[in-house]
Design an enzyme around this catalytic site. Structure first.
Site, PDB file in Angstrom:
ATOM      1  N   VAL A   1       0.892  -1.193  -0.060  1.00  0.00           N
ATOM      2  CA  VAL A   1      -0.018   0.172  -0.056  1.00  0.00           C
ATOM      3  C   VAL A   1       0.935   1.228  -0.197  1.00  0.00           C
ATOM      4  O   VAL A   1       1.863   1.340   0.942  1.00  0.00           O
ATOM      5  CB  VAL A   1      -0.949  -0.062   1.212  1.00  0.00           C
ATOM      6  N   HIS A   2       0.687   2.079  -0.888  1.00  0.00           N
ATOM      7  CA  HIS A   2       1.495   3.158  -0.857  1.00  0.00           C
ATOM      8  C   HIS A   2       0.777   4.618  -1.717  1.00  0.00           C
ATOM      9  O   HIS A   2       1.088   5.890  -1.354  1.00  0.00           O
ATOM     10  CB  HIS A   2       2.795   3.250  -1.586  1.00  0.00           C
TER      11      HIS A   2
END
Ligand code: UD1
Ligand code: UDP
Length: 351
Positions: free
Chosen positions: A202-203
């Protein structure tokens, strides 16, 4: 020919490696690293293991708000371009480093080649969408990974200099899949076995910078029965600390970002991948690993149409239901080229 390549973020090191390898057989390349990513495991590790030459210039721009970061890149790149006077400036993808490279060159009347042109999410709230639209409109050579990308450009009136070359990430992945199984020991280091875990990343700003979305995603990870390997991007690590969410990830295999060969090994052996990354959606597809995309839309629509990628947004119940009920499609049509994109890109620059 003299080429200045501008890069700065993790996926750009991976994309540039195969092109650089072909380019340097006949042409001179000056590699300009903006310094957008700078941690050892977000930058140096890729140069070391991908056969990518060390940058000739590192502008050391570092992190910051969009305006300040992009402006510092623009000023630094302009100086390099004035000194080098290249025949082409080559930029990749949709980061602030992409936009800065394209804009600095266009203002100096230096031709710009954009690798991964034509991708669209049609969501102008994404910083990447602004970067890719502007880079495409500044570019002279638009190097597209898919017919959808060519069609997107055509819909915006961009038809000159457009080439369907395939996706350089396929070239990079082919190179790495030959090496990862023997050169990476990440499965042993993390303590997981083939098919015994789900890999998560996740980013995206839309997820990390929205506490409701970030909590909903981490709630799903925490509730899943599977063992989760979660290499955490520094942006996400910072938000988890700010929001006091460390307890949410306490039972996950949360690790620091890994190098590309380790990442390829982790993707190859995963039962499923949960991600909001652009590149990882395609890598999952090429490797035949089911993908759950933690976004509301994707640029890589073909992966969704094929049934191998499902969009869940940041909805806890939906993420859990898709992980539980995913049915692997019987076929996986060839998408995004054949791993020869780098050759076509260099030929397009030369022609
Ligand atoms: C950037 C790109 C995104 C791409 C991603 C790939 C933009 C607008 N975004 O997002 O499109 O998908 O790279 O990974 O260009 N940080 C560190 N160490 C680093 C790098 C970043 O600690 O080496 C932290 C800093 O707190 C920084 C934050 O991560 O503020 C965000 O970094 P930034 O480069 O601005 O954006 P990314 O989220 O990495
Ligand atoms: N990647 C990696 N190590 C990690 C996470 C990702 O090598 O810990 C690789 C991944 O396999 C893909 C690329 O980095 O090739 C994607 O980068 P990212 O998800 O940061 O950016 P995006 O593709 O969304 O722009």
């Amino acid at each position: 020919m003299n080429i200045v390549t501008v890069l700065g973020a993790r996926p750009q090191f991976i994309k540039a490696a195969p092109v650089s390898r072909v380019l340097r057989q006949q042409h001179a390349e000056v590699l300009v690293h903006t310094g957008q990513h700078y941690d050892e495991n977000m930058s140096d590790v890729f140069f070391a293991e991908l056969d990518l030459p060390q940058p000739d210039v590192n502008l050391g721009v570092g992190s910051g708000p969009h305006g300040a970061q992009t402006a510092a890149m623009l000023a630094g790149i302009e100086e390099v371009l004035l000194a080098e006077k290249p025949d082409w400036v080559l930029v990749y993808g949709d980061t602030n480093s992409t936009l800065a490279g394209a804009l600095a060159a266009a203002k100096l009347h230096i031709p710009v080649a954009h690798v991964e042109a034509g991708l669209r999410s049609f969501n102008r709230r994404m910083p990447e969408e602004i970067n890719r639209v502007l880079a495409d409109h500044a570019a002279d050579l638009l190097l597209c990974p898919s017919q959808t990308a060519v069609d997107n450009l055509s819909a915006e009136g961009l038809t000159q200099g457009v080439h369907l070359v395939g996706d350089v990430m396929a070239d990079a992945l082919l190179w790495a899949t030959e090496r990862a199984p023997t050169q990476s020991s990440i499965l042993e280091q993390v303590g997981v076995s083939e098919q015994g875990y789900v890999l998560a990343t996740v980013h995206r700003a839309e997820n990390t910078d929205d506490p409701v979305r970030l909590r909903a995603i981490l709630d799903a990870f925490a509730a899943l029965e599977d063992s989760i390997v979660f290499p955490i991007h520094p942006r996400t690590q910072a938000r988890i600390a700010d929001l006091n969410l460390k307890s949410q990830i306490a039972n996950l295999n949360a690790i620091a970002p890994v190098g590309y060969l380790d990442m390829v090994r982790l993707m190859q052996a995963a039962r499923m991948i949960l991600t909001d990354s652009g590149g990882i959606q395609k890598e999952a597809y090429w490797l035949g690993v089911p993908c759950v995309t933690l976004r509301d839309e994707t640029e890589w629509v073909e992966t969704v149409q094929s049934g191998w990628n499902v969009l869940t947004g940041a909805n806890t119940a939906r993420i859990m239901a898709v992980v539980r009920d995913f049915v692997m499609p019987g076929v996986r049509p060839a998408l995004y080229g054949d791993g020869q994109a780098a050759e076509r890109i260099v030929a397009a620059l030369y022609g």
